[in-house]
Scaffold this motif. Structure first.
Motif, short mmCIF file in Angstrom:
data_model
loop_
_atom_site.label_atom_id
_atom_site.label_comp_id
_atom_site.label_asym_id
_atom_site.label_seq_id
_atom_site.Cartn_x
_atom_site.Cartn_y
_atom_site.Cartn_z
N GLU B 32 -49.25 -13.93 -4.45
CA GLU B 32 -49.12 -13.08 -5.63
C GLU B 32 -47.66 -13.17 -6.06
OE1 GLU B 32 -50.11 -8.97 -5.13
OE2 GLU B 32 -49.59 -8.49 -7.22
N PHE B 34 -44.38 -12.93 -9.03
CA PHE B 34 -43.80 -12.12 -10.10
C PHE B 34 -42.56 -12.81 -10.65
CE2 PHE B 34 -45.94 -8.25 -8.52
CZ PHE B 34 -46.08 -8.55 -7.19
N TYR B 36 -39.05 -11.03 -12.15
CA TYR B 36 -38.27 -9.86 -12.48
C TYR B 36 -37.05 -10.30 -13.29
CZ TYR B 36 -40.77 -6.57 -9.44
OH TYR B 36 -41.71 -5.74 -8.88
N ARG B 49 -46.38 -10.84 -14.01
CA ARG B 49 -46.96 -11.24 -12.75
C ARG B 49 -48.11 -12.20 -13.02
NH1 ARG B 49 -48.72 -6.21 -9.71
NH2 ARG B 49 -47.55 -4.87 -11.07
N ILE B 51 -51.07 -12.56 -11.86
CA ILE B 51 -52.45 -12.07 -11.91
C ILE B 51 -52.78 -11.58 -13.33
CG2 ILE B 51 -53.89 -10.15 -11.15
CD1 ILE B 51 -52.77 -10.53 -8.37
N SER B 52 -51.80 -11.05 -14.03
CA SER B 52 -52.06 -10.49 -15.36
C SER B 52 -52.32 -11.56 -16.40
CB SER B 52 -50.89 -9.64 -15.81
OG SER B 52 -50.63 -8.63 -14.89
N ASN B 90 -45.11 -11.64 -3.30
CA ASN B 90 -45.57 -10.48 -2.56
C ASN B 90 -46.05 -10.90 -1.18
OD1 ASN B 90 -46.32 -7.70 -2.27
ND2 ASN B 90 -48.43 -8.36 -2.38
N ASP B 92 -47.50 -8.83 2.12
CA ASP B 92 -47.88 -7.58 2.78
C ASP B 92 -47.25 -6.40 2.05
OD1 ASP B 92 -47.52 -9.34 5.89
OD2 ASP B 92 -49.29 -9.08 4.62
N ASP B 93 -46.40 -5.65 2.74
CA ASP B 93 -45.78 -4.47 2.14
C ASP B 93 -44.47 -4.77 1.44
OD1 ASP B 93 -46.80 -2.69 5.07
OD2 ASP B 93 -47.81 -2.79 3.13
N LYS B 94 -44.09 -6.04 1.41
CA LYS B 94 -42.76 -6.36 0.90
C LYS B 94 -42.84 -7.40 -0.22
CE LYS B 94 -41.60 -7.89 4.95
NZ LYS B 94 -42.76 -7.50 5.78
N ILE B 95 -41.75 -7.49 -0.95
CA ILE B 95 -41.62 -8.56 -1.94
C ILE B 95 -40.40 -9.40 -1.57
CG2 ILE B 95 -41.10 -9.09 -4.35
CD1 ILE B 95 -42.85 -6.82 -5.19
N PHE B 97 -37.66 -12.04 -2.74
CA PHE B 97 -37.05 -12.52 -3.97
C PHE B 97 -36.35 -13.86 -3.76
CE2 PHE B 97 -37.36 -9.03 -6.99
CZ PHE B 97 -37.70 -7.97 -6.18
#
Lengths: 115, 107
Positions: B32, B34, B36, B49, B51-52, B90, B92-95, B97
């Protein structure tokens, strides 16, 4: 809504001094993050939290500690500052995990200089 | 190891010319991704992102799993596009960069 706020905006420390950076969010987000931004290094994750009372190490956790006693606050501590910790620190928060929830919202940053 | 690579630290493009900011990733699962952006004196914020599959401010990015890339493109650069752009993954719980690319639009 203020979103994500950080205190202080600027700070100069001497080597060996300690300090705490405060991050607050008013969006009821579960996840919170601390990053440091250095020229040529991008954003590196220091510590993060997936909920009140939880913390976890990121990419560069050494020399830092964190606490998440309240859902809206995430504190980053430097016990004994070193010149290598001179950086811009960003806090971010997100609703949680998963596509609908994981957009991160950032604070304005804290510029820290350690002499 | 999961990783995001942005090969260009600085990209200078003339106004009206096409823009392509490169991003490559390594990830064993289904990624996933992104983009920024950080404009001068503004906070870092999500641009788009994968997916969008949307276009934001004229920018698009297509996930190419074969080439493990997620390049950001805009057909005609505008001066207000000057900013720092970060590709992110992305996990798990983190991104995670990338190191970022500074886009400088020349008049």
């Amino acid at each position: 809504n203020a979103g994500v706020t950080q205190t202080p905006k600027f700070r100069v420390l001497k080597t060996g001094q300690s300090m705490t950076l405060l991050c607050a969010q008013d969006m009821n987000h579960e996840y919170m993050y601390w990053y440091r931004q250095d020229p040529g290094m991008g954003l590196r994750l220091i510590h993060y939290s997936v909920g009140e009372g939880t913390t976890a190490k990121g990419e560069v956790p050494d020399g830092y500690n964190v606490s998440r006693l309240k859902k809206q606050n995430f504190l980053l501590g430097l016990e004994s500052a070193a010149p290598s910790q001179t950086s811009v620190y960003f806090c971010a928060s997100s609703l949680g995990r998963g596509f609908t929830y994981n957009e991160q919202f950032f604070g304005p940053g804290t510029r820290l200089t350690v002499l | 190891a999961q990783r995001v690579t942005q090969p260009e630290k600085l990209l200078s493009v003339f106004k009206g010319a096409p823009v392509e900011l490169k991003c490559n990733y390594s990830y064993s699962g289904s990624p996933e991704l992104f983009w920024y952006v950080q404009y001068s004196r503004q906070r870092l914020q999500l641009l788009l992102r994968h997916i969008s599959r949307e276009s934001i401010k004229g920018f698009t990015a297509d996930l190419n799993k074969g080439e493990t890339s997620f390049h950001l493109k805009k057909p005609f650069a505008q001066e207000e596009d000057s900013a720092m752009y970060y590709c992110a993954l992305n996990r798990d719980d983190k991104i995670i960069f990338g190191k970022g690319t500074r886009l400088h639009i020349l008049p």
